[in-house]
Design an enzyme around this catalytic site. Sequence first.
Site, mmCIF file in Angstrom:
data_model
loop_
_atom_site.group_PDB
_atom_site.id
_atom_site.type_symbol
_atom_site.label_atom_id
_atom_site.label_comp_id
_atom_site.label_asym_id
_atom_site.label_seq_id
_atom_site.Cartn_x
_atom_site.Cartn_y
_atom_site.Cartn_z
ATOM 1 N N ASP A 173 -6.723 2.089 15.347
ATOM 2 C CA ASP A 173 -7.662 1.458 14.418
ATOM 3 C C ASP A 173 -8.214 0.157 14.992
ATOM 4 O OD1 ASP A 173 -7.125 3.496 12.537
ATOM 5 O OD2 ASP A 173 -5.347 2.420 11.851
ATOM 6 N N HIS A 200 -2.989 3.772 7.899
ATOM 7 C CA HIS A 200 -3.638 4.482 9.007
ATOM 8 C C HIS A 200 -4.402 5.713 8.514
ATOM 9 C CE1 HIS A 200 -4.392 5.668 13.094
ATOM 10 N NE2 HIS A 200 -3.677 6.784 13.007
#
Length: 342
Positions: A173, A200
């Site tokens: 990310d 996530h």
Amino acid sequence: MFAARQTFNLFQKRAFSASASQASKVAVLGAGGGIGQPLSLLLKLNPRVSDLALYDIRGGPGVAADLSHINTNSTVTGYNPDAAGLNDCLKDAEIVLIPAGVPRKPGMTRDDLFNTNASIVRDLAKAAAKSAPNANILVISNPVNSTVPIVSEVYKAAGVYNPKRLFGVTTLDVVRASRFISQVQGTNPADEKVTVIGGHSGVTIVPLLSQSNHASIAGEARDALVNRIQFGGDEVVKAKDGAGSATLSMAMAGARFAESLLRAAQGEKGVVEPTFVESPLFKGQGIDFFASKVELGPNGAEKIHDIGPVNEYEQKLIDACLVDLKKNIQKGVDFVKANPGN
């Protein structure tokens, strides 16, 4: 090949202080898969790794034989797909990475993977709890928001749970955030430091642009950038048209996090990486796990950083994140209770 050589050179520069006495065994569970193979390649190129142990339900010895021809000093061993092979793979490992599981396909969310991957992660966690109870466990298998709690419950049941040694790999990310913002701003992604917190998947991924070099991004440009960071995985799944999900970029992210842990374990100070860990930040709201910047050390997670100042827009993102994240975490806990396995 050029990119691989650049990666190798980077690892060499970072590993200049590592000595032969600092031998590190790293195990990859799911080494024959779409993430596992490139991840294992990157680990083979890392001079900090002295012993690379590969396991999968099929293909582990073949991947190991292939990688063993690469001219770096580490030993690569592939293990048989049975209980004895898994035990030998895990024995004495300092780091265990778990990318095992099925990939997403178009139209699937990470939660759609849950029923299959949850069982895989549970069983691998049981083996790791038995054969490598003191290793750092790096969970890549999706949905990370739920699979990390699964591992924690398995370790608790085995009486070996150490929250400082369990990590959900959310590094991708941050990698995506730095790349995407550089594309918008026309900058070098290596110079972009974007804090990403939460979880996530989807709305649980919260980029804090106000803490970046481009806090002035606002309006539609900001909304589009945040959305792309949150749902970048969908972009890859769609582009691969049923042939897989984000494997190469995820492998790079997993290798980067493993490298950071090794650097910290071998004495480097000030190593900070974002990761999904048991965290005090929102425990008061019943959320035991949260991704934020974590300072790493010889004992794993040494210090969990506060999220820092956020603006009103980001606070709304955090509020939405917490709602989903709490459900995701509970899903993992409930799975182990209902399906303890053999």
